[in-house]
Scaffold this active site. Structure first.
Site, PDB file in Angstrom:
ATOM      1  N   ARG A  35      21.142  22.383 -39.745  1.00 34.00           N
ATOM      2  CA  ARG A  35      20.822  21.935 -41.104  1.00 34.00           C
ATOM      3  C   ARG A  35      19.652  20.964 -41.135  1.00 34.00           C
ATOM      4  O   ARG A  35      19.303  20.442 -42.189  1.00 34.00           O
ATOM      5  CB  ARG A  35      22.043  21.260 -41.701  1.00 34.00           C
ATOM      6  N   ARG A  86      32.357  29.244 -59.895  1.00 31.16           N
ATOM      7  CA  ARG A  86      33.280  29.289 -58.745  1.00 31.16           C
ATOM      8  C   ARG A  86      34.341  28.171 -58.887  1.00 31.16           C
ATOM      9  O   ARG A  86      35.524  28.412 -58.703  1.00 31.16           O
ATOM     10  CB  ARG A  86      32.474  29.100 -57.450  1.00 31.16           C
ATOM     11  N   ARG A 107      36.650  22.697 -54.464  1.00 31.35           N
ATOM     12  CA  ARG A 107      36.282  21.953 -53.263  1.00 31.35           C
ATOM     13  C   ARG A 107      35.843  20.568 -53.686  1.00 31.35           C
ATOM     14  O   ARG A 107      35.163  20.401 -54.683  1.00 31.35           O
ATOM     15  CB  ARG A 107      35.121  22.661 -52.560  1.00 31.35           C
ATOM     16  N   ARG A 147      23.941  17.981 -52.643  1.00 35.26           N
ATOM     17  CA  ARG A 147      23.885  18.945 -51.536  1.00 35.26           C
ATOM     18  C   ARG A 147      22.626  19.808 -51.638  1.00 35.26           C
ATOM     19  O   ARG A 147      21.989  20.097 -50.631  1.00 35.26           O
ATOM     20  CB  ARG A 147      25.151  19.817 -51.536  1.00 35.26           C
TER      21      ARG A 147
HETATM   22  P1  AMP Z   1      29.232  23.943 -46.022  1.00 33.46           P
HETATM   23  O1  AMP Z   1      30.598  24.496 -46.171  1.00 33.46           O
HETATM   24  O2  AMP Z   1      28.414  24.613 -44.964  1.00 33.46           O
HETATM   25  O3  AMP Z   1      28.484  23.864 -47.341  1.00 33.46           O
HETATM   26  O4  AMP Z   1      29.395  22.438 -45.512  1.00 33.46           O
HETATM   27  C1  AMP Z   1      30.123  21.485 -46.276  1.00 33.46           C
HETATM   28  C2  AMP Z   1      29.713  20.087 -45.839  1.00 33.46           C
HETATM   29  O5  AMP Z   1      30.002  19.903 -44.447  1.00 33.46           O
HETATM   30  C3  AMP Z   1      28.233  19.756 -45.980  1.00 33.46           C
HETATM   31  O6  AMP Z   1      27.876  19.340 -47.291  1.00 33.46           O
HETATM   32  C4  AMP Z   1      28.097  18.618 -44.957  1.00 33.46           C
HETATM   33  O7  AMP Z   1      28.648  17.417 -45.472  1.00 33.46           O
HETATM   34  C5  AMP Z   1      29.012  19.091 -43.834  1.00 33.46           C
HETATM   35  N1  AMP Z   1      28.275  19.939 -42.864  1.00 33.46           N
HETATM   36  C6  AMP Z   1      28.465  21.259 -42.607  1.00 33.46           C
HETATM   37  N2  AMP Z   1      27.611  21.692 -41.660  1.00 33.46           N
HETATM   38  C7  AMP Z   1      26.850  20.626 -41.309  1.00 33.46           C
HETATM   39  C8  AMP Z   1      25.779  20.435 -40.401  1.00 33.46           C
HETATM   40  N3  AMP Z   1      25.289  21.434 -39.656  1.00 33.46           N
HETATM   41  N4  AMP Z   1      25.227  19.185 -40.311  1.00 33.46           N
HETATM   42  C9  AMP Z   1      25.706  18.167 -41.040  1.00 33.46           C
HETATM   43  N5  AMP Z   1      26.706  18.281 -41.936  1.00 33.46           N
HETATM   44  C10 AMP Z   1      27.282  19.496 -42.080  1.00 33.46           C
END
Ligand code: AMP
Length: 196
Positions: A88, A127, A139, A150
């Site tokens: 990320r 959603r 969520r 985000r």
């Molecule tokens: P996601 O389900 O991929 O949208 O991830 C949900 C949340 O998890 C994100 O908004 C971050 O807070 C954390 N997160 C997931 N993947 C990462 C990553 N590679 N680096 C840092 N934080 C992450």
């Protein structure tokens, strides 16, 4: 097949990664899912991650890099994997490159989900509403303000890694606003082309 799915939150990466992993019998590695599971299990990683996730911010690099380094070494990843939500930022992309070089497992492609931000916001609110009307819970990071954070973090920290992968000749952009079936077909076509 070793792939990275890159794209903003709500772009459909998780849905597509889960389908493709199932079709190709490879591992689906979602750092978001792993972190949410760690929070549920109240592990030290979960406790550390919770505040960042609720605020829509990135969990510290060393935490997610550690999770991926351990997970990628498991037996089911030998056949291949799809990384969904990792890397990320550039530091994570470099750490991944080091890990894969060491394991002699080069990436085959980075599929980038291109989206229209306004439509994406509509999609994510729908959603959340659907989850609520089905009696579920949205969520904690899908509320409007946190979702905007985000998206901003995606633009400033994550989107720049597409140039890094483009330089390596790995980037394959697709239109993520099409139907799930159409996106799925396009991804299969890319995979077929790579495998040929
Ligand atoms: P996601 O389900 O991929 O949208 O991830 C949900 C949340 O998890 C994100 O908004 C971050 O807070 C954390 N997160 C997931 N993947 C990462 C990553 N590679 N680096 C840092 N934080 C992450």
């Amino acid at each position: 097949m070793k792939l990275v799915f890159l794209g903003p939150p709500g772009a459909g990466k998780g849905t597509q990664a889960s389908r493709l992993a199932n079709d190709l019998k490879i591992a689906h590695l979602s750092t978001g899912d792993m972190l949410r599971q760690a929070i549920k299990d109240k592990t030290p990683v979960g406790l550390e991650a919770q505040g960042f996730i609720d605020a829509g911010e990135l969990v510290p690099d060393e935490v997610v890099i550690g999770i991926i380094a351990a997970r990628i070494s498991e037996a089911d990843c030998v056949r291949g994997f799809i990384l969904d939500g990792f890397p990320r930022n550039l530091a994570q992309a470099h750490a991944l490159a080091d890990m894969l070089t060491e394991k002699k497992m080069p990436l085959d492609a980075v599929i980038e989900f291109k989206v229209d931000q306004t439509k994406l916001l509509e999609r994510i609110f729908t959603r959340a509403q659907e989850m609520l009307s089905e009696g579920g819970q949205e969520r904690s990071d899908d509320t409007s303000e946190v979702f905007k954070t985000r998206l901003e973090i995606y633009e400033t920290q994550t989107a720049p890694i597409s140039a890094y992968y483009e330089d390596k000749g790995l980037l394959k952009p697709i239109d993520g606003m099409q139907s799930i079936e159409t996106v799925s077909k396009q991804i299969h076509a890319i995979v077929k082309e790579i495998a040929a």
